[in-house]
Scaffold this motif. Structure first.
Motif, PDB file in Angstrom:
ATOM      1  N   SER A   5      69.765 -35.413  73.614  1.00  0.00           N
ATOM      2  CA  SER A   5      69.992 -34.336  74.567  1.00  0.00           C
ATOM      3  C   SER A   5      71.125 -33.411  74.120  1.00  0.00           C
ATOM      4  O   SER A   5      71.270 -32.315  74.633  1.00  0.00           O
ATOM      5  N   PHE A   6      71.917 -33.888  73.162  1.00  0.00           N
ATOM      6  CA  PHE A   6      73.060 -33.104  72.712  1.00  0.00           C
ATOM      7  C   PHE A   6      73.048 -33.019  71.182  1.00  0.00           C
ATOM      8  O   PHE A   6      73.915 -33.551  70.509  1.00  0.00           O
ATOM      9  N   PRO A   7      72.046 -32.356  70.583  1.00  0.00           N
ATOM     10  CA  PRO A   7      71.922 -32.335  69.134  1.00  0.00           C
ATOM     11  C   PRO A   7      73.119 -31.647  68.480  1.00  0.00           C
ATOM     12  O   PRO A   7      73.526 -30.550  68.874  1.00  0.00           O
ATOM     13  N   GLU A   8      73.701 -32.305  67.480  1.00  0.00           N
ATOM     14  CA  GLU A   8      74.781 -31.752  66.676  1.00  0.00           C
ATOM     15  C   GLU A   8      75.928 -31.242  67.543  1.00  0.00           C
ATOM     16  O   GLU A   8      76.584 -30.265  67.217  1.00  0.00           O
ATOM     17  N   ASP A   9      76.178 -31.893  68.660  1.00  0.00           N
ATOM     18  CA  ASP A   9      77.250 -31.470  69.546  1.00  0.00           C
ATOM     19  C   ASP A   9      78.532 -32.178  69.165  1.00  0.00           C
ATOM     20  O   ASP A   9      78.593 -33.402  69.140  1.00  0.00           O
ATOM     21  N   LEU A  10      79.575 -31.401  68.873  1.00  0.00           N
ATOM     22  CA  LEU A  10      80.853 -31.978  68.468  1.00  0.00           C
ATOM     23  C   LEU A  10      81.620 -32.558  69.642  1.00  0.00           C
ATOM     24  O   LEU A  10      82.514 -33.384  69.449  1.00  0.00           O
ATOM     25  N   TRP A  11      81.276 -32.170  70.850  1.00  0.00           N
ATOM     26  CA  TRP A  11      82.071 -32.530  72.017  1.00  0.00           C
ATOM     27  C   TRP A  11      81.681 -33.855  72.652  1.00  0.00           C
ATOM     28  O   TRP A  11      82.477 -34.463  73.351  1.00  0.00           O
ATOM     29  N   GLY A  33      94.011 -39.609  72.534  1.00  0.00           N
ATOM     30  CA  GLY A  33      92.868 -40.497  72.426  1.00  0.00           C
ATOM     31  C   GLY A  33      91.640 -39.799  71.875  1.00  0.00           C
ATOM     32  O   GLY A  33      91.589 -38.575  71.732  1.00  0.00           O
ATOM     33  N   SER A  34      90.635 -40.593  71.574  1.00  0.00           N
ATOM     34  CA  SER A  34      89.397 -40.077  71.004  1.00  0.00           C
ATOM     35  C   SER A  34      88.203 -40.746  71.677  1.00  0.00           C
ATOM     36  O   SER A  34      88.343 -41.707  72.437  1.00  0.00           O
ATOM     37  N   ALA A  35      87.027 -40.237  71.349  1.00  0.00           N
ATOM     38  CA  ALA A  35      85.806 -40.748  71.962  1.00  0.00           C
ATOM     39  C   ALA A  35      85.626 -42.240  71.712  1.00  0.00           C
ATOM     40  O   ALA A  35      85.120 -42.968  72.574  1.00  0.00           O
ATOM     41  N   VAL A  54      83.638 -38.056  75.469  1.00  0.00           N
ATOM     42  CA  VAL A  54      84.074 -36.729  75.051  1.00  0.00           C
ATOM     43  C   VAL A  54      84.978 -36.847  73.821  1.00  0.00           C
ATOM     44  O   VAL A  54      85.852 -37.705  73.764  1.00  0.00           O
ATOM     45  N   GLN A  55      84.745 -35.973  72.855  1.00  0.00           N
ATOM     46  CA  GLN A  55      85.592 -35.910  71.673  1.00  0.00           C
ATOM     47  C   GLN A  55      86.323 -34.566  71.679  1.00  0.00           C
ATOM     48  O   GLN A  55      85.724 -33.521  71.477  1.00  0.00           O
ATOM     49  N   GLN A  60      89.936 -37.595  64.665  1.00  0.00           N
ATOM     50  CA  GLN A  60      88.794 -38.229  64.011  1.00  0.00           C
ATOM     51  C   GLN A  60      87.964 -37.199  63.247  1.00  0.00           C
ATOM     52  O   GLN A  60      88.492 -36.473  62.414  1.00  0.00           O
ATOM     53  N   ASP A  61      86.675 -37.095  63.537  1.00  0.00           N
ATOM     54  CA  ASP A  61      85.837 -36.183  62.763  1.00  0.00           C
ATOM     55  C   ASP A  61      86.083 -34.715  63.114  1.00  0.00           C
ATOM     56  O   ASP A  61      85.514 -33.822  62.475  1.00  0.00           O
ATOM     57  N   ARG A  62      86.950 -34.454  64.102  1.00  0.00           N
ATOM     58  CA  ARG A  62      87.317 -33.069  64.446  1.00  0.00           C
ATOM     59  C   ARG A  62      88.789 -32.792  64.101  1.00  0.00           C
ATOM     60  O   ARG A  62      89.390 -31.870  64.643  1.00  0.00           O
ATOM     61  N   ARG A  63      89.335 -33.584  63.181  1.00  0.00           N
ATOM     62  CA  ARG A  63      90.760 -33.499  62.884  1.00  0.00           C
ATOM     63  C   ARG A  63      91.142 -32.153  62.268  1.00  0.00           C
ATOM     64  O   ARG A  63      92.281 -31.700  62.410  1.00  0.00           O
TER      65      ARG A  63
END
Length: 255
Positions: A5-11, A33-35, A54-55, A60-63
């Motif tokens: 439902s959330f393709p390629e969503d960074l959040w 904190g992180s997801a 939520v990220q 992490q991968d959004r550093r």
């Protein structure tokens, strides 16, 4: 693994996709904190709930992304994505500490857009309209690390590793700026019930201030006090998961 439902969503992250679950639960991390903090909860609540985590940017991968230092901006982004991925199942929100504020603002936005959440569960945070001045964001690096140690939210061994400290401090400091500059002058009334959880020896959150969340709902308020400090929900994980499962079990399921 990401929910389709959330393709390629960074959040949003879905560690245990459960499309057959009757409800969805979106979880919001604390400052710094992180997801992945919610990986255990996602596993524990499956198959009763489809858990999204939520990220925030800056970890992490959004550093490589700039940290968002405004609670309302974070809420705008997450509310848009949750609304876009709505699939007809009831949606509940859970947030710890800073995450409680973001979750609350997301609930307010979804309600204003005509798609109110079914329940808000807040943890380790005073009510949004109760502002207490603080300046942790302006402390030295050693001062910020001392705060983290007091709250016991980060493994003490990690805080002794200079490389890891340099890695996490920008996100921690930015998140504290978001929290410390957040102002909600008047209570916003949600039409969903609110459940508040808090540790009985939290050094930063007075239980009377947690009771203030009752001012933010027209649909009922419950308070549960568990043993522990600010991060009581780590040693009391089973009790927290049971409280969340119990609340989700009261939600009306779409026919």
């Amino acid at each position: 693994m990401t929910d389709s439902s959330f393709p390629e969503d960074l959040w949003l992250r879905n560690f245990h996709p459960t499309p057959g679950a009757p409800v969805r639960l979106a979880c919001f991390p604390h400052a710094g904190g992180s997801a992945s903090f919610y990986f255990p909860m996602a596993h524990a609540l499956s198959p009763d709930a489809d858990v999204l985590a939520v990220q925030y940017p800056g970890r992490q991968d959004r550093r490589s992304e700039p940290v968002v230092t405004d609670i309302t901006v974070l809420a705008d982004h997450v509310a848009d994505r949750l609304a876009a991925g709505a699939d007809g199942r009831p949606l509940a929100l859970f947030g710890h500490s800073m995450g409680s504020l973001v979750a609350f603002e997301v609930a307010d936005r979804l309600q204003a857009a005509g798609t109110p959440v079914s329940a808000l569960i807040v943890s380790g945070r005073r009510a949004p309209h109760l502002h207490r001045p603080d300046d942790i964001r302006n402390r030295s690096d050693d001062g910020v690390v001392a705060e983290l140690r007091e709250l016991s939210g980060t493994d003490a061994g990690l805080l002794g590793d200079e490389e890891i400290i340099r890695m996490i401090l920008p996100a921690v400091r930015g998140d504290y700026q978001a929290v410390e500059t957040y102002l909600r002058a008047t209570p916003a009334r949600l039409t969903c019930p609110v459940l508040a959880l808090v540790g009985d020896s939290d050094p930063r959150v007075a239980i009377d201030d947690v009771r203030g969340w009752a001012d933010h709902t027209t649909a009922g308020f419950d308070l549960r006090i568990l043993p522990g400090g600010h991060f009581y929900l780590v040693p009391e994980r089973a009790a927290v998961e049971e409280a969340v499962r119990e609340r989700l079990g009261t939600l009306p399921v779409a026919g």
